[in-house]
Design a protein around this motif. Structure first.
Motif, PDB file in Angstrom:
ATOM      1  N   UNK A 179      -1.962 -43.709  19.330  1.00  0.00           N
ATOM      2  CA  UNK A 179      -1.107 -43.743  20.366  1.00  0.00           C
ATOM      3  C   UNK A 179      -1.877 -43.786  21.703  1.00  0.00           C
ATOM      4  N   UNK A 180      -3.131 -43.330  21.672  1.00  0.00           N
ATOM      5  CA  UNK A 180      -3.855 -42.912  22.973  1.00  0.00           C
ATOM      6  C   UNK A 180      -5.355 -43.446  22.381  1.00  0.00           C
ATOM      7  N   UNK A 181      -5.862 -44.605  21.941  1.00  0.00           N
ATOM      8  CA  UNK A 181      -7.017 -44.919  21.538  1.00  0.00           C
ATOM      9  C   UNK A 181      -8.170 -44.958  22.563  1.00  0.00           C
ATOM     10  N   UNK A 182      -9.292 -44.741  22.289  1.00  0.00           N
ATOM     11  CA  UNK A 182     -10.475 -44.378  23.039  1.00  0.00           C
ATOM     12  C   UNK A 182     -11.735 -44.492  22.492  1.00  0.00           C
ATOM     13  N   UNK A 183     -12.701 -44.869  23.009  1.00  0.00           N
ATOM     14  CA  UNK A 183     -14.012 -45.126  22.617  1.00  0.00           C
ATOM     15  C   UNK A 183     -14.695 -43.731  22.564  1.00  0.00           C
ATOM     16  N   UNK A 184     -14.123 -42.642  22.905  1.00  0.00           N
ATOM     17  CA  UNK A 184     -14.790 -41.393  23.207  1.00  0.00           C
ATOM     18  C   UNK A 184     -15.244 -40.718  21.919  1.00  0.00           C
TER      19      UNK A 184
ATOM     20  N   UNK B 168      -1.079 -38.088  28.236  1.00  0.00           N
ATOM     21  CA  UNK B 168      -2.172 -39.458  28.188  1.00  0.00           C
ATOM     22  C   UNK B 168      -3.641 -38.942  28.620  1.00  0.00           C
ATOM     23  N   UNK B 169      -4.040 -38.013  28.119  1.00  0.00           N
ATOM     24  CA  UNK B 169      -5.711 -37.758  28.120  1.00  0.00           C
ATOM     25  C   UNK B 169      -6.263 -37.808  26.883  1.00  0.00           C
ATOM     26  N   UNK B 170      -7.090 -38.687  26.530  1.00  0.00           N
ATOM     27  CA  UNK B 170      -7.667 -38.956  25.053  1.00  0.00           C
ATOM     28  C   UNK B 170      -8.446 -37.453  24.794  1.00  0.00           C
TER      29      UNK B 170
ATOM     30  N   UNK C   7     -11.422 -49.931  23.458  1.00  0.00           N
ATOM     31  CA  UNK C   7     -12.592 -50.687  24.329  1.00  0.00           C
ATOM     32  C   UNK C   7     -12.171 -50.588  25.698  1.00  0.00           C
ATOM     33  N   UNK C   8     -10.754 -50.970  25.972  1.00  0.00           N
ATOM     34  CA  UNK C   8     -10.321 -51.022  27.376  1.00  0.00           C
ATOM     35  C   UNK C   8     -10.546 -49.770  28.134  1.00  0.00           C
ATOM     36  N   UNK C   9     -10.438 -48.626  27.260  1.00  0.00           N
ATOM     37  CA  UNK C   9     -10.670 -47.412  27.942  1.00  0.00           C
ATOM     38  C   UNK C   9     -12.045 -47.088  28.389  1.00  0.00           C
ATOM     39  N   UNK C  10     -12.998 -47.852  28.180  1.00  0.00           N
ATOM     40  CA  UNK C  10     -14.458 -47.635  28.989  1.00  0.00           C
ATOM     41  C   UNK C  10     -14.157 -47.643  30.312  1.00  0.00           C
ATOM     42  N   UNK C  11     -13.229 -48.782  30.901  1.00  0.00           N
ATOM     43  CA  UNK C  11     -13.336 -49.151  32.086  1.00  0.00           C
ATOM     44  C   UNK C  11     -12.710 -47.741  33.046  1.00  0.00           C
ATOM     45  N   UNK C  12     -12.036 -46.792  32.502  1.00  0.00           N
ATOM     46  CA  UNK C  12     -11.786 -45.492  33.301  1.00  0.00           C
ATOM     47  C   UNK C  12     -13.227 -44.728  33.597  1.00  0.00           C
TER      48      UNK C  12
END
Length: 371
Positions: A168-173, A222-224, A317-322
C-alpha cells in the motif's frame, strides 16, 4: 487478544493472569473434569479514562533542507529484555552517536535531510509521537525500525530479517538496504578467493507486521518504513532473553547497516541509483516467480496479478523523486525495462496458448477504502 476460532464459534474474551493463577485454574479444571464439570465464572471489567503522559526519547541531527529520516526502536515490554529490545535501542543510540560525531568533526558532511532518533513504548508510543508531530508528517521521508537485532545466531535462532514496506506504500528504500547489505555483508572468503560470503544470516523479506513500522506504513500516515528484526528467537518474550544471548558482532553489523542506509538516504543522488535499481529489477523478477508458483494456471499468471505487481514497482520507483532530483529519465527507463521483462515472461509462460482462461475465478485486487 485475537480470536482464532471457527467462524461459527462465539468469540471469547481473554484476560492476562499470573502463572500462579494459571496453575491454580489448570488444577481446578483437571479436578472438575473428573466429575464431568467445568469452571464457570462471571467477569466484570472496570474501565476509566484520563489524561496521561508517555516518556519518549528523541534526538535530532539537523539537515540542510526540510525533511527527516527517522530511526526508531521500542524501549518497553512487560519487562525489558536483552534482544527484545535493548538491542534495538542500543543500536539506535550507537547509530545516532556515531553519525553525530562524524558530522560534528567534519568527517562526514552535514546531511541534506535531518536524522531523528525516537525511542518509544512499542506502538502506543508511536501513536502518541505521531499525534504530537502530526503537523510535521509530510517532513518524514522514511523510517528504519530496529527491533531485536543482536541475537546470537545458533540453531534456529537469530536470522536477521530485513522487511520492506507494504504494497500500500511501495518504496525503493528496501532496495537501498539490499544494496547496503550486499556491500557490507560479504566478508568471509570462499575457496575461490575472488568470491565472498556472509559470516551471518540475513535476508531481504516482504512486509510483515508486529512492530512500530506498521504505524508508519499505514497509508493514512504515509511514511515508508523498513524493519530489521530477528526471527526466530526461541527466548523471545521469556525470562531467558538475557545478555548472554547477545552477540556483539551481530549487533555491530546490524547497527552498521542501519547507519549506512540512514546516512545514504539523506544524501541520495541520481548517480547513486544504478546499483540500487539493479536490485529493484532483481526483486521484481523474484516477485513474478513467486506469483507464478502460487497460481495453478499451467504456469501462467492472471493479467490482473501481473498488472498489480508492475504497478507496485512503478510506485516504488516514483518514490525516488521524494529524495533526489534529476532521476526522472532513470526512473522511466527502469519502468520500461520492467514492462518489457514482464511481457516477455508472460509470452514465455503462455507459450502460444489461448488466453481466455488466464484470469482466476476471483482475481480482484483488494483496495483499501476506509473513508
Amino acid at each position: 487478544f485475537y480470536w482464532h476460532g471457527d467462524e461459527d464459534e462465539i468469540p471469547g474474551a481473554g484476560f492476562v493472569i499470573s502463572p500462579r493463577q494459571g496453575d491454580a485454574l489448570a488444577e481446578l479444571c483437571i479436578s472438575l473434569e473428573k466429575e464431568g464439570e467445568y469452571p464457570l465464572c462471571d467477569a466484570k471489567i472496570e474501565v476509566r479514562t484520563s489524561d496521561g503522559h508517555l516518556e519518549i526519547v528523541e534526538a535530532h541531527i539537523p539537515g540542510k533542507e526540510t525533511g527527516e529520516i527517522l530511526v526508531t526502536a521500542h524501549l518497553c515490554h512487560g519487562k525489558p529484555s536483552a534482544n527484545d529490545n535493548a538491542s534495538g535501542c542500543a543500536g539506535a543510540i550507537e547509530l545516532f552517536r556515531s553519525l553525530s560525531s562524524l558530522i560534528k568533526t567534519g568527517r562526514l558532511p552535514q546531511p541534506r535531510f535531518g536524522i531523528t532518533m525516537v525511542l518509544v513504548p512499542e506502538m502506543s508510543g508511536t501513536f502518541a509521537y505521531l499525534h504530537e508531530k502530526k503537523s510535521k508528517l509530510t517532513n518524514f521521508k522514511a523510517v528504519i525500525n530496529l527491533d531485536m537485532i543482536g541475537r546470537r545466531q545458533e540453531g534456529r535462532s537469530g536470522l536477521l530479517g530485513i522487511f520492506g514496506p507494504c504494497d500500500a506504500l511501495p518504496s525503493f528504500i528496501i532496495d537501498l538496504m539490499a544494496y547496503v547489505r550486499r556491500i557490507t555483508d560479504c566478508e568471509a572468503p570462499t575457496f575461490n578467493i575472488k568470491e565472498f560470503v556472509s559470516p551471518f544470516y540475513s535476508q531481504i523479506l516482504s512486509y510483515v507486521g508486529g512492530s512500530d513500522h506498521v504505524v508508519y506504513n499505514d497509508p493514512f500516515i504515509g511514511v515508508p518504513s523498513i524493519t530489521l528484526m530477528q526471527w526466530m528467537d526461541k527466548d523471545y518474550h521469556t525470562s531467558k532473553d538475557q545478555l548472554g544471548n547477545i552477540d556483539p558482532e551481530i549487533l555491530e553489523k546490524s547497527t552498521a547497516m542501519a547507519a549506512i542506509w540512514t546516512y545514504s538516504l539523506t544524501n541520495l543522488t541520481a548517480a547513486d541509483l544504478m546499483p540500487v535499481l539493479a536490485l529493484t529489477r532483481e526483486r521484481f523478477l523474484k516477485q513474478l516467480h513467486i506469483m507464478a508458483e502460487k497460481l495453478p494456471f499451467e504456469g501462467a499468471l492472471p493479467d490482473e496479478a501481473y498488472a498489480y505487481i508492475f504497478n507496485v514497482f512503478c510506485k516504488a520507483l516514483n518514490d525516488i523523486r521524494r529524495f533526489t532530483q534529476g532521476a526522472d529519465a532513470l526512473i522511466e527507463d527502469n519502468k520500461r525495462f520492467l514492462r518489457t521483462l514482464m511481457e516477455e515472461i508472460q509470452k514465455r509462460l503462455y507459450n502460444g496458448k489461448e488466453t481466455e482462461n488466464r484470469t482466476a475465478p476471483d482475481s480482484r485486487i483488494p483496495v483499501r477504502d476506509l473513508l
